[in-house]
Design an enzyme around this catalytic site. Structure first.
Site, PDB file in Angstrom:
ATOM      1  CB  CYS A   4      16.654   0.838   5.731  1.00 35.32           C
ATOM      2  SG  CYS A   4      15.999   1.175   4.114  1.00 35.32           S
ATOM      3  CG  ASP A  52      16.436   4.184   2.489  1.00 35.38           C
ATOM      4  OD1 ASP A  52      17.123   4.707   3.379  1.00 35.38           O
ATOM      5  OD2 ASP A  52      16.868   3.334   1.689  1.00 35.38           O
ATOM      6  CB  CYS A 105      21.723   3.939   1.627  1.00 37.16           C
ATOM      7  SG  CYS A 105      20.789   2.861   0.534  1.00 37.16           S
ATOM      8  CB  CYS A 147      17.950   0.759  -1.603  1.00 34.68           C
ATOM      9  SG  CYS A 147      18.845   0.339  -0.127  1.00 34.68           S
TER      10      CYS A 147
END
Lengths: 162, 382
Positions: A64, A66, A89, A133
């Site tokens: 993603c 990150d 996020c 995450c």
């Protein structure tokens, strides 16, 4: 009987909650207040100079995009300072913040035992599709500890050689 | 609440709700029933069909009502491929289509259909020459959206349809985001099949339509009763269809004035954002766009984190598309336009609507600037 709430510490949880975090019931659909608190007021944000930090990690989740940078200061086997910066996020930012809160003040052995589940529980759960995450903070912490240990080992070898 | 997510969905307008209400209770009949209450439903159905057809300059018997825009896309793609019984096995589409088209194409590939996904330029536009070059004797259908849901970029539909027609290939366009925002006349644009949806134009959710030009080969994908002239089985949802027709009429009536108003608001908003926020970019700025959509990328911040800051101040926007929310992959549309994964991840879509005011946007720019400054302060990539 109303549950007594202890003083809130840096993690935004009462100390009683912190000691006995309950497993999360049912699917978590949205970010809860604790997650939003850590997202809007992340703890331990910042960078540390090479002289201040003796452990550093840069980790990313390619799935993603990150990314997290983490600095730790270890004195006598204990994490005495910890700072992070994150691109990601709300889940990534909140779990980064919570992971630093939980690691601060711990011995390296205690910190090495922290898992992403511990972080998620401390936050009161995060949505299922955001679970990946939560890996970022703990991954960075373990890598920063490894970096510190490696640095010390190299220093010791350097001492032996001299 | 300041609602700036009209490309995701819109509230049902009061006139639309009023048009729907009789069909839940007093006029509840089944349009296929012989009895009087059935005939009342049938009349309402055909009146609604005529209204929707008139908005796109089609004839009523070319409109097939479906349960959603997604279903209409599925019907167009699967229905046309099926009608050719595998005699022609190639579909041309673009990399920036809605997932209703892209995922359906993936499924068709598993059934042995070859699919070409055309790239777009950095403005987010498909090149008609590339469409032409991709065609083979086996091409059965070209499906290119009329306007993109994330950027609002309008595709060169008329040029592409001319190419399709000259080669005798059917042309489908997903006009869900264009319908009601820009004129879409099936004759002017030379379209054979076109997807529409009600809930993007202040109509109810759960109702869409597929325009199918007379004589176009298309098999049904739902079998059952002979509803919709055998093209879509299932008892018609008269309340939703009546609402759809009312919404389409209103959209058509206000289209010209709303287009001017929204474009002015949108352009001023973008100008202000770019002035106040460093490293902000407007995606598709140099392409023709529907007037209500603004896609903005902000380096070094995550789109969902910006959204949450906006949400906490009562502003509702979206990353790429609402459908992509919750999926970890950055927007396929931004990636196709050449944005890096990180820039794609930093994209926010603001889509304006009937109730959007200058004041709403002034407030939004301020909140947005604060959110981005805050996130860049904690960002590891700033």
């Amino acid at each position: 009987m109303a549950k007594e709430r202890g003083d809130r510490d840096d993690t935004g949880m009462s100390s009683a909650e912190n000691e006995k975090a309950q497993p999360i019931q049912g699917p978590v659909l949205f970010y809860n207040d604790t997650v939003i608190d850590h997202f809007t007021n992340p703890r331990n944000v910042g960078e540390m100079e090479p002289g201040e930090a003796n452990g550093y990690a840069l980790v990313g989740d390619p799935a993603c995009g990150d990314q997290m940078k983490l600095w730790i200061r270890v004195d006598s086997g204990r994490i005495t300072d910890i700072r992070f910066k994150s691109f990601g996020c709300p889940g990534a930012i909140a779990t980064s913040s919570m992971a630093t809160c939980m690691a601060r003040g711990k011995t390296l052995e205690e910190a090495a035992e922290l898992t992403d589940d511990d972080v998620v529980r401390a936050l009161g759960g995060i949505p299922e599709d955001k679970k990946h995450c939560s890996l970022l903070g703990i991954m960075a912490l373990q890598k920063a500890i490894d970096d510190y240990l490696l640095g010390r080992m190299c220093a010791e070898e350097g001492d032996d050689l001299s | 609440m300041i609602y700036l997510d009209h490309n995701a969905t819109t509230p049902v307008s009061p006139q639309v709700l009023q048009a729907m209400m009789p069909f839940f209770q007093e006029r509840f009949g089944n349009a296929s029933s012989f009895c009087r209450i059935g005939r009342i439903a049938r009349t309402a159905l055909e009146e609604a069909r005529a209204s929707v057809a008139a908005c796109i300059h089609a004839s009523p018997d070319e409109i097939v009502f479906t349960g959603s825009g997604t279903e209409a896309d599925n019907l167009a793609l699967r229905g046309v491929c099926r009608a050719f019984h595998g005699r022609k096995r190639h579909v041309v589409t673009s990399a920036i289509e809605h997932h209703a088209v892209l995922k359906t194409c993936e499924d068709l590939e598993e059934q042995g259909i070859a699919v070409t996904r055309l790239p777009v330029d950095c403005r987010g536009m498909v090149d008609p020459d590339q469409v032409k070059n991709s065609l083979t004797p086996h091409t059965v259908l070209i499906s290119i959206m009329a306007a993109n849901n994330e950027t609002g970029v309008i595709q060169p539909i008329a040029s592409i349809s001319r190419i399709a027609r000259s080669r005798g290939i059917l042309f489908h366009t997903d006009a869900v985001q264009a319908f009601g925002k820009i004129p879409v006349s099936v004759d002017d644009l030379g379209i054979d099949l076109m997807t529409l949806s009600a809930h993007k134009i202040y109509g109810p959710k759960g109702i869409g339509a597929l325009y199918v030009r007379k004589g176009s080969a298309m098999a049904p994908i739902l079998t059952g009763g002979s509803h919709e002239r055998g093209k879509r089985a299932g008892t018609e949802n008269i309340a939703a269809i009546a609402g759809f027709a009312q919404a389409a009429e209103l959209a058509e009536k206000h289209l010209a004035e709303e287009a001017v108003r929204l474009a002015a608001l949108r352009d001023a908003f973008e100008k202000e954002v770019v002035q106040r926020i460093a490293r902000a970019r407007v995606n598709g700025r140099d392409a023709p766009r529907v007037p209500n959509t603004s896609s903005l990328s902000f380096a070094s911040v995550d789109g969902e984190s910006v959204l949450l800051h906006l949400d906490l101040k009562g502003i509702c926007a979206s990353t790429g598309s609402a459908c992509a929310t919750g999926s970890p992959e950055p927007s396929h549309v931004m990636r196709a336009m050449g944005l890096s994964p990180m820039d794609a991840q930093s994209t926010i879509r603001f889509s304006l609507g009937r109730d959007t005011s200058q004041g709403d946007l002034d407030f939004t720019v301020g909140v947005l600037a604060d959110a981005i400054s805050k996130l860049r302060h904690i960002s590891s990539t700033a």
